[in-house]
Design a protein around this motif. Structure first.
Motif, PDB file in Angstrom:
ATOM      1  N   SER A 102       0.825  -1.203   0.000  1.00  0.00           N
ATOM      2  CA  SER A 102       0.000   0.000   0.000  1.00  0.00           C
ATOM      3  C   SER A 102       0.863   1.259   0.000  1.00  0.00           C
ATOM      4  CB  SER A 102      -0.940   0.000   1.213  1.00  0.00           C
ATOM      5  OG  SER A 102      -0.208   0.084   2.428  1.00  0.00           O
ATOM      6  N   VAL A 131      -5.620   5.254   6.215  1.00  0.00           N
ATOM      7  CA  VAL A 131      -6.425   4.039   6.318  1.00  0.00           C
ATOM      8  C   VAL A 131      -6.044   3.288   7.590  1.00  0.00           C
ATOM      9  CG1 VAL A 131      -7.016   1.849   5.222  1.00  0.00           C
ATOM     10  CG2 VAL A 131      -6.673   3.893   3.818  1.00  0.00           C
ATOM     11  N   PHE A 160     -11.999  -0.353  13.462  1.00  0.00           N
ATOM     12  CA  PHE A 160     -12.049  -1.779  13.127  1.00  0.00           C
ATOM     13  C   PHE A 160     -11.968  -2.627  14.391  1.00  0.00           C
ATOM     14  CE2 PHE A 160     -10.602  -0.210   8.936  1.00  0.00           C
ATOM     15  CZ  PHE A 160     -11.532  -0.843   8.134  1.00  0.00           C
ATOM     16  N   LEU A 209      -5.309   0.803  -2.221  1.00  0.00           N
ATOM     17  CA  LEU A 209      -6.335   1.018  -1.200  1.00  0.00           C
ATOM     18  C   LEU A 209      -6.786  -0.299  -0.567  1.00  0.00           C
ATOM     19  CD1 LEU A 209      -8.639   3.778  -2.736  1.00  0.00           C
ATOM     20  CD2 LEU A 209      -7.293   3.937  -0.624  1.00  0.00           C
ATOM     21  N   LEU A 210      -6.988  -1.322  -1.410  1.00  0.00           N
ATOM     22  CA  LEU A 210      -7.381  -2.623  -0.881  1.00  0.00           C
ATOM     23  C   LEU A 210      -6.296  -3.198   0.027  1.00  0.00           C
ATOM     24  CD1 LEU A 210      -9.074  -4.294  -3.995  1.00  0.00           C
ATOM     25  CD2 LEU A 210     -10.189  -3.503  -1.898  1.00  0.00           C
ATOM     26  N   LEU A 237      -6.385  -1.310   3.330  1.00  0.00           N
ATOM     27  CA  LEU A 237      -7.542  -1.740   4.105  1.00  0.00           C
ATOM     28  C   LEU A 237      -7.314  -3.131   4.684  1.00  0.00           C
ATOM     29  CD1 LEU A 237     -10.473  -1.182   4.976  1.00  0.00           C
ATOM     30  CD2 LEU A 237     -11.214  -2.208   2.818  1.00  0.00           C
ATOM     31  N   THR A 244      -4.899  -3.047   7.611  1.00  0.00           N
ATOM     32  CA  THR A 244      -5.528  -2.537   8.831  1.00  0.00           C
ATOM     33  C   THR A 244      -6.439  -3.579   9.463  1.00  0.00           C
ATOM     34  OG1 THR A 244      -5.472  -0.303   7.908  1.00  0.00           O
ATOM     35  CG2 THR A 244      -6.934  -0.670   9.774  1.00  0.00           C
ATOM     36  N   VAL A 245      -7.227  -4.262   8.634  1.00  0.00           N
ATOM     37  CA  VAL A 245      -8.109  -5.314   9.149  1.00  0.00           C
ATOM     38  C   VAL A 245      -7.288  -6.455   9.731  1.00  0.00           C
ATOM     39  CG1 VAL A 245      -9.828  -7.044   8.505  1.00  0.00           C
ATOM     40  CG2 VAL A 245     -10.010  -4.719   7.613  1.00  0.00           C
TER      41      VAL A 245
END
Length: 314
Positions: free
Chosen positions: A84, A96, A103, A147-148, A151, A154-155
């Motif tokens: 990222s 993000v 989350f 972006l994916l 994300l 972070t998840v």
């Protein structure tokens, strides 16, 4: 112990502060365009060092639990984070990532039964907004894959944080061993990917060797030990609200060591993000004790038994 809680929070906060130096060390000391090799050099030597110090290996179900936590917190998180960072403009990956408290609040509600309060959600949104003021720059189209990846990173880290608290650690096993298990598992996961994608390791001069030594020891072994130690004694939400200290530290290091200017807007953002970090610690109660398990032999078969009182489930 209430009197030791501020010290515990301060020590845990040293982890994201240390991670905030990663960008400067990477750009100033390390070979360019080797994100997977850098992730490998951060994780595996640190994990092996902690394993040698702890001299404790997983038992029973903890072989797969350590592998899962290592994949979420290290093995998947590092490559996704670097991907990222390489594909997104400016500090979008950090923005993000700063949504981590939101989350964690959602996952803690699902897995730990800790329902998020309106204050938690508002504080998380303020933290993300403050970080965005610090790191975002005008510019450019956003890359969908980047972006994916941001994300997913972070998840992944958020899920690892919550599962680390949910599973606790086995009786007699301290955070040093638990950290070593995860770093080793994560490093072993990254290793084949690094060699497959990036090829043979680059030649290292003394400057690069020193940078990797810092990343492996201070930035990873010590920092992650403090982080997982904090997860064992604080709530998942408290710990993750320390995360914005990482991009804030990166901005300060860039200003102090790399000559990067800080604008008034960035200073306002730093104030908001730091205020949200402090607010995330106020009013939350630390955990009474880490969740632990004892192992016993029953009819020749090893099984685990939860020996922590029910307070952690409330």
């Amino acid at each position: 112990m209430a009197s030791s809680r501020p010290a515990l929070i301060a020590l845990t906060a040293l982890a994201p502060v240390s991670w905030g130096t990663t960008y400067a060390v990477t750009t100033e000391f390390l070979p360019a365009d080797r994100p997977l090799f850098t992730g490998l050099m951060r994780a595996l030597p640190a994990g092996l060092l902690l394993l040698a110090l702890a001299r404790v290996l997983p038992r029973g179900a903890w072989w797969w639990k350590a592998a899962v936590l290592g994949a979420l917190n290290i093995g998947a998180f590092f490559p996704l984070l670097f991907l990222s960072a390489y594909r997104l403009p400016g500090g979008m990956a950090a923005v993000v990532g700063s949504a981590g408290p939101l989350f964690v609040a959602g996952l803690a509600a699902l897995l730990l039964g800790q329902r998020p309060t309106g204050r938690t959600l508002l504080t998380g949104a303020v933290a993300a907004f403050g970080v965005s003021l610090v790191v975002l720059r005008a510019a450019g189209a956003l890359d969908a894959l980047g972006l994916l990846a941001a994300l997913a990173a972070t998840v992944s880290m958020s899920a690892g944080t919550v599962l680390t608290q949910r599973w606790g650690r086995p009786a007699g096993v301290g955070p040093l061993a638990l950290t070593g298990w995860q770093l080793t598992a994560g490093g072993l996961l990254i290793a084949p990917l690094a060699f497959l994608v990036e090829g043979a390791p680059p030649a290292l001069d003394g400057r690069a060797a020193g940078g990797y030594l810092y990343l492996a020891v201070a930035n990873t072994a010590v920092a992650y030990w403090l982080w997982f130690r904090g997860i064992g004694r604080l709530t998942a939400t408290q710990v993750t609200f320390l995360g914005p200290l990482s991009p804030l530290t990166a901005a300060v290091v860039g200003w102090a060591a790399l000559g990067q200017a800080l604008t008034p807007v960035q200073l306002v953002g730093m104030g908001l993000a730091f205020g949200a970090t402090v607010a995330g610690q106020i009013g939350a109660r630390s955990k009474a004790a880490p969740r632990t398990f004892s192992f016993s032999e029953t009819n020749g078969r090893k099984e685990s038994r939860d020996v922590t009182d029910g307070a952690l489930r409330r």
